[in-house]
Design an enzyme around this catalytic site. Structure first.
Site, PDB file in Angstrom:
ATOM      1  N   HIS A 120      26.097  66.877  22.006  1.00  0.00           N
ATOM      2  CA  HIS A 120      25.345  65.803  21.486  1.00  0.00           C
ATOM      3  C   HIS A 120      25.842  64.438  21.930  1.00  0.00           C
ATOM      4  O   HIS A 120      26.980  64.308  21.662  1.00  0.00           O
ATOM      5  CB  HIS A 120      25.318  65.955  19.890  1.00  0.00           C
ATOM      6  CG  HIS A 120      24.685  64.803  19.245  1.00  0.00           C
ATOM      7  ND1 HIS A 120      23.199  64.244  19.386  1.00  0.00           N
ATOM      8  CD2 HIS A 120      24.871  63.815  18.225  1.00  0.00           C
ATOM      9  CE1 HIS A 120      22.878  63.481  18.670  1.00  0.00           C
ATOM     10  NE2 HIS A 120      24.070  63.158  17.956  1.00  0.00           N
ATOM     11  N   SER A 121      25.372  63.358  22.248  1.00  0.00           N
ATOM     12  CA  SER A 121      25.625  62.293  22.134  1.00  0.00           C
ATOM     13  C   SER A 121      26.726  62.110  23.261  1.00  0.00           C
ATOM     14  O   SER A 121      26.653  62.476  24.550  1.00  0.00           O
ATOM     15  CB  SER A 121      25.662  61.364  20.929  1.00  0.00           C
ATOM     16  OG  SER A 121      25.974  60.197  21.018  1.00  0.00           O
ATOM     17  N   TYR A 122      27.819  61.493  22.710  1.00  0.00           N
ATOM     18  CA  TYR A 122      29.146  61.305  23.352  1.00  0.00           C
ATOM     19  C   TYR A 122      29.552  62.588  24.055  1.00  0.00           C
ATOM     20  O   TYR A 122      30.085  62.632  25.148  1.00  0.00           O
ATOM     21  CB  TYR A 122      30.095  60.709  22.682  1.00  0.00           C
ATOM     22  CG  TYR A 122      31.147  59.735  23.657  1.00  0.00           C
ATOM     23  CD1 TYR A 122      31.021  58.610  24.177  1.00  0.00           C
ATOM     24  CD2 TYR A 122      32.311  60.722  24.145  1.00  0.00           C
ATOM     25  CE1 TYR A 122      31.843  58.145  24.967  1.00  0.00           C
ATOM     26  CE2 TYR A 122      33.419  60.086  24.887  1.00  0.00           C
ATOM     27  CZ  TYR A 122      32.985  58.576  25.474  1.00  0.00           C
ATOM     28  OH  TYR A 122      33.812  58.029  26.103  1.00  0.00           O
TER      29      TYR A 122
ATOM     30  N   GLY B 150      27.964  64.847  25.576  1.00  0.00           N
ATOM     31  CA  GLY B 150      27.117  64.964  26.862  1.00  0.00           C
ATOM     32  C   GLY B 150      28.180  64.100  27.862  1.00  0.00           C
ATOM     33  O   GLY B 150      28.252  64.805  29.138  1.00  0.00           O
TER      34      GLY B 150
ATOM     35  N   THR C 194      21.649  66.552  23.696  1.00  0.00           N
ATOM     36  CA  THR C 194      20.786  66.325  22.514  1.00  0.00           C
ATOM     37  C   THR C 194      21.040  64.849  22.637  1.00  0.00           C
ATOM     38  O   THR C 194      22.129  64.322  21.979  1.00  0.00           O
ATOM     39  CB  THR C 194      20.852  66.808  21.337  1.00  0.00           C
ATOM     40  OG1 THR C 194      22.250  66.892  20.992  1.00  0.00           O
ATOM     41  CG2 THR C 194      20.584  68.335  21.545  1.00  0.00           C
TER      42      THR C 194
END
Length: 416
Positions: A292-294, A296, A320
């Site tokens: 998720h977010s960072y 990734g 995500t």
């Protein structure tokens, strides 16, 4: 009518200015001086002087909150959701209270990972000495021995820790939307081993040692006459000075020093370390990532540093609302091509779940998470992610490209 504390404090000065404005030229000079005084007052600092001590409970019970059967945080006595503005006009104090509750939530989620999900807490670095700073991750019993499937979960940046997607969701919504627990339980039910990363646990904090400077009147550079005058300060003057100091120096927090954890000093370092010491050593034929977010961005960095290993072991990656950027991270052409075939990014969008979303970057396909709230993207895309992994696994088994399966799934969704 609600009057703020700052207004009450400044009211006498405002009245004085209004009265002075009615006078002559001399009075206007005083008005200018008073306005200058007002401009020098730091209201934030002024407000701190009357705030309660920054001393909060260290348990949910102490806060008088508990999670109900639906996983919602509720007040024990009133049944109401969490209230941020517990004290009016004390934003800093309210924020510190919220952060203190957040630390308790973090420990509570750790307990759920061990007791409710039956995960093991593993200390890292694996060869750490007793005295050096350490972090930890969580793993299922079969994480390294499961021959078929392994799921790796990576949260985003900020205050969240292992097992969480968003602290705000845990406090204001529920445990299902804010934690990784639904992913962990379903993964284990479907025969996956599980590893939960802890990429934000990069250092420990210790209180900064206080340096005591001894001063003696004999060694002072001040003339004896000046020191003598200081000693004879009238009580009333001293009282006014102390009163001023109380406004100028409100209660301060402890000064802390950060001691970074070896080879885990950043989310990117942490991802590479866990890959080298755990994921790469696992027996699983198919490794799946949810980031998720960072998280990734941390995965893309892992790919850049361990490209061949990741390609040989990872079957599919569900991102995500990832904040990665293949240009800024300088991901090569072969990485971008692999991501197009094996990754999918569920992004915040008002479009229905799984609807294709146009991308400006030449990496993985982007589809809607079915929500325009960043922090909810993991929870809202939960069923689609597991379907994506199943299709990717089946495609690999039948020697078909996962991208074809994903594309046909999206076309079917759009037709419906």
């Amino acid at each position: 009518m609600c009057i703020s504390l700052s207004s009450l404090i400044l009211l006498p000065i405002w009245i004085s200015i209004a009265q002075i404005h009615q006078g002559g030229p001399d009075e206007k000079e005083k008005s200018t001086a008073l306005k200058d005084l007002l401009s020098r007052i730091d209201l934030d600092e002024l407000m701190k002087k009357d705030e309660p001590p920054l001393d909060f409970p260290d348990t949910l019970e102490g806060f008088e909150y508990a999670f109900n059967e639906k996983g919602q945080l509720r007040h024990i006595k009133t049944g109401e959701p969490f209230v941020f503005n517990y004290r009016e006009d004390l934003h800093r104090w309210n924020q510190k209270r919220y952060e203190a509750l957040g630390e308790i939530i973090t420990k509570y989620v750790y307990e759920l990972l061990e007791k409710d999900c039956n995960l093991k807490k593993i200390s890292i670095p694996v060869d750490a000495t007793e005295s050096e700073p350490k972090s930890f991750i969580f793993m299922s019993e079969d994480a390294l021995t499961n021959p078929q499937k392994l799921m790796v979960l990576i949260h985003g940046s900020g205050v969240v820790r292992a097992g969480q997607w968003a602290r705000r969701l845990i406090i204001n919504e529920d445990l299902d939307s804010g934690t990784q627990i639904p992913f962990i339980k379903r993964a284990m039910d479907e025969g996956y081993g599980v590893i939960v990363l802890n990429p934000n646990e990069n250092y420990i904090e210790i209180e900064k040692p206080k340096i005591h400077v001894q001063s003696s009147s004999d060694s002072s550079d001040e003339p004896a006459e000046k020191r003598e005058r200081k000693d004879k300060v009238p009580k009333e003057t001293k009282k006014r000075r102390d009163f001023y100091e109380k406004y100028r120096n409100p209660q301060r927090e402890k000064e802390m020093i950060q001691l970074y954890i070896r080879e885990n000093g950043s989310p990117e370092e942490h991802a590479v370390y866990v890959w080298d010491h755990f994921i790469a050593q696992s027996a699983a034929e198919n490794v799946f990532f949810v980031a998720h977010s960072y998280g990734g961005l941390a995965f893309v960095e892992l790919m850049i540093q361990r490209e061949a290993d990741v390609k040989s072991k990872v079957t599919a990656v569900a991102l995500t609302d990832s904040v990665h950027n293949v240009w800024h991270q300088e991901a090569g052409k072969t990485i971008r091509e692999w991501m197009r075939e094996n990754c999918c990014n569920w992004v915040s969008s008002s479009e229905p779940l799984d609807t294709s979303v146009e991308s400006m970057l030449p990496d993985c396909p982007r589809v809607s998470a079915g929500t325009d709230r960043h922090e909810l993207t993991s929870w809202k895309s939960f069923p689609s992610i597991f379907k994506f992994f199943t299709e990717a696994s089946e495609a690999k088994t039948s020697s078909l490209k996962p991208a074809l399966t994903r594309r046909s799934h999206r076309i079917k969704h759009e037709e419906l």
